[in-house]
Design an enzyme around this catalytic site. Sequence first.
Site, PDB file in Angstrom:
ATOM      1  N   ARG B 289       0.988  -0.942  -0.270  1.00  0.00           N
ATOM      2  CA  ARG B 289       0.174  -0.283   0.484  1.00  0.00           C
ATOM      3  C   ARG B 289       0.841   1.088  -0.227  1.00  0.00           C
ATOM      4  O   ARG B 289       0.502   2.372  -0.848  1.00  0.00           O
ATOM      5  CB  ARG B 289      -1.032  -0.258   1.618  1.00  0.00           C
ATOM      6  N   GLU B 377      -8.432  -0.421  16.060  1.00  0.00           N
ATOM      7  CA  GLU B 377      -7.553   0.740  15.151  1.00  0.00           C
ATOM      8  C   GLU B 377      -7.548   1.861  16.156  1.00  0.00           C
ATOM      9  O   GLU B 377      -6.909   2.009  15.681  1.00  0.00           O
ATOM     10  CB  GLU B 377      -8.508   1.021  13.908  1.00  0.00           C
TER      11      GLU B 377
END
Lengths: 112, 563
Positions: B289, B377
Site C-alpha cells: 500500500r 484500530e
Amino acid sequence: MSEIATLKIWRGPNKTAGRFESYEVPYEPGQSVLDGLRWIRVYKDPTLAFRYSCINANACKECMMEIDGETIYACTTRLEPRAMTVEPLGKKKLVRDLVTEIAPPQERLRLK
Amino acid sequence: MAEPLRAETDVLVIGSGAAGMYAAIEAARAGCQVMLIDRSLIGRGGATVMAQMTVAVALGSQAPDHWSHHYHDTLTAGRGLCNETLARLLCEEGPACIEEMDTWGVGWARKDGRITTAFAPGHDRARCVYVDFLNTGPAVSKTLRGVVNKTTGISRSGDLCVVDLAKSDGVVTGAVAWHVGSGAPVVISAKATIVATGGLTRLYRRNSGSANMGGDGYAICLRAGAPLIDMEFVQFFPIGHLAPRLIGMDPIMWDPFRYKLGGRLLNSRMEEFTQSYGVPEDGKYVITRDVGTYAILKEVEAGRGSPHGGVYLSFQHCSEAALREAFGPVIDRLAKNHIDLTKMPIEVAPIAHYHMGGVAANARMETEVPGLLVAGEAVGGANGANRLSGNAITEALVFGRQAGRTAAACVKVTRAPSPPDARETLDLLRGEERKDAPNTAEMLQALQAIMADDVGPLRTQAKLERALSHIDELDVALGARPFGVAQPFDLTRLDWLDLRNMVTVARVVTQAALLRTESRGAHQREDLPGMLPEWRVNQVVRLKNGRIEISRMPAAPIEMAAQ
C-alpha cells in the site's frame, strides 16, 4: 451545464409541527440523493438532520427514507435534475427532519 | 439544563465495530455487566462494515502456514517500527478468533469444505480469508451483533456520543456522553472502560471509512492522560475508486477484484508503471500500500495521470464469464453504474483508509491510565509505519477479545468506583446557542481539505507548516463553547463536538509528521527522501496543560520469529 435538482425536504421535530422546505442543488450526473443532502448541509443549512455513516457504500443501511413516496436508501437513489420529495420514514417515530428511530428497542438508550 | 441521565456498569465499551463487539462478548461471558455504546447505530457505523474482503490469518486451511510467517510479514510491512508484542498477539491469536467467528456462522468462503485463502500483497503465501461477494465486513458485523444480542449481560445503546472520559483520583471511571437522539447528557460510571472507536479517516476529503471515524477515541484518551504513538502514519489505500462516479459501492471494492483477477495499473499512455518504482506487477497484485500510493501520486505529478487525477485500473483482459464467476451479482451492480469492465478501465487514486498510529497499549490492551483500555484500530503500534493487507479485521477481533478479557479481570478486583468527576464536561454541554456560529459542515469540509492537500501521503515541511497554521485558524473559529443546542439530533452540536476532537487529532498528526525528518512507510517526506537508521523510533504524543508534547522512544527490537 447548470442543471438543478430541487429537493423538497420535510423539516421539523415531529410529523405535525413541521413543513416542507425546498433546496436547489447543483446537479452532476452520477450523484446520489445522499450527496445532495450533504451538499445542502455544507452550502445552505448545517442544521438539516439525516442519518448516514458509510457515505455511499450502502453498507451501514442508516440512510433509509422516503424519496418520492418510495421507501429507499438515499445513497443508492440517483439525484435527478427535477423536483424530488424527501421525507422521513412514515412508519417510524420521527426524531427530527429526516431522522427516525430505526434502531431495535433493545439497542436504544434505556436507563432505569 | 435538566439533571444528566446516569448509568452504571462493570465494563463500558465505546464503539460497536468488530473490536467493541468482541470485547463486549468476551467481558460478558466472563460474568461482567457490559454497556456497549456507539455514536451511530449498534453494529452499523465504523470501519468494520466497510471491509470488503481480506482478513489475514495463518489458518493453514488450504496449505501449511504458521503464525510466525504472518508475524514476519507484518514486521516487514511495518518498516521497522512495529510494536513486536502487539504484532505477535495479532498473528498468534488470529486463528482462534477466526475459528470462533466460523462457529458463529460468519460464512468464510470455502472450497471443498476448507476455508479459502486469497493472496494479498506483502504476504509470503495465500493467507486471507473472506466472505463472498465483497461481504466480509457486513458479515463480520452482523455475526457479532447477533452474538451480542444473545449474550446475557450486554446492554446496548446507539446514538450515544462520548464527549470525554471521566476520572476520579487518576483512574478512568466511565465517560460523559451526549445522547444524540434526545440531546441529553449521560454520565456513565464503569469499573473498566474500553475505547474501540476506530481510526481517523474522516480527517481526509477522500476516505474509505465511515463518517463517524474522526479520531474521537484518540482525542478523548489523550485528554484523559493516555499517550498516543506513531500518529504520523496514515495509511492511504492506493486504488480507491475515482471515476466514473459510483453509488451504492464501497470505494475500496477494487482490492478484491485485484486479489482474484490481478488487473493492470496503467498511466495515461496506457502503460504499466509500477516497475519504475521498483515493483514490476506483470498482471499480478503484489504492490504494497505504501509503495502503490507513492507510485500513483508520482505518475499523476509527472503529468501521466488519468482525467480525474488518478491512474487507470484495467480488467479488460478478463472475460465476462471470468468476471461473473469471481464476483457474481457485483457485476450487475456495476452495470447499473454503466461500468463494463470488459470494455473500459476505471480510474483509481489513493484514499485515506486506516491509521497505524493510536493509543499506546500493552499486550493486555491496557493504556498508561488505570481503568482505561483500548481495542482495534484505536490501538497504535501493531502495524508500524505501514499495515499489511488484511490485518485490520484480525486486529479488531484479537485486540477486542483481549480487551474484554483484561477488563473482566480488572472488574473482579475493583470495588465500585467513586462517582466520576463529570462537572467540566457537563458544563461544556450546557453551552448556549451561538447566534454568529459558522457553518460546522463547511468547517469540517475545510479541515478535510487542509489534511488532504497538505498532510496527505506526500509531505514537505512547507506543506505541513501551512497545514498547522490553517488548523490553528479553524481552532479559533471553533472556540471553546459548543454551537447548536441540546435538542434531538442537533447536527451542528454533534459537528462541534466532532470538530473539537478532529482539530486536536489533525494537529497531532501534522506535528508528528513535521518532526519525523525522514521518509518511512506511509510517511513520505518529499524534502527528506529515504529511511534513516536513527529514525527507528516511535514518536509518543502527550497532552500537558493543554499543549501537545512529542517525545521519542526506540522501537521495540525486532527479532524475526520465523528463522
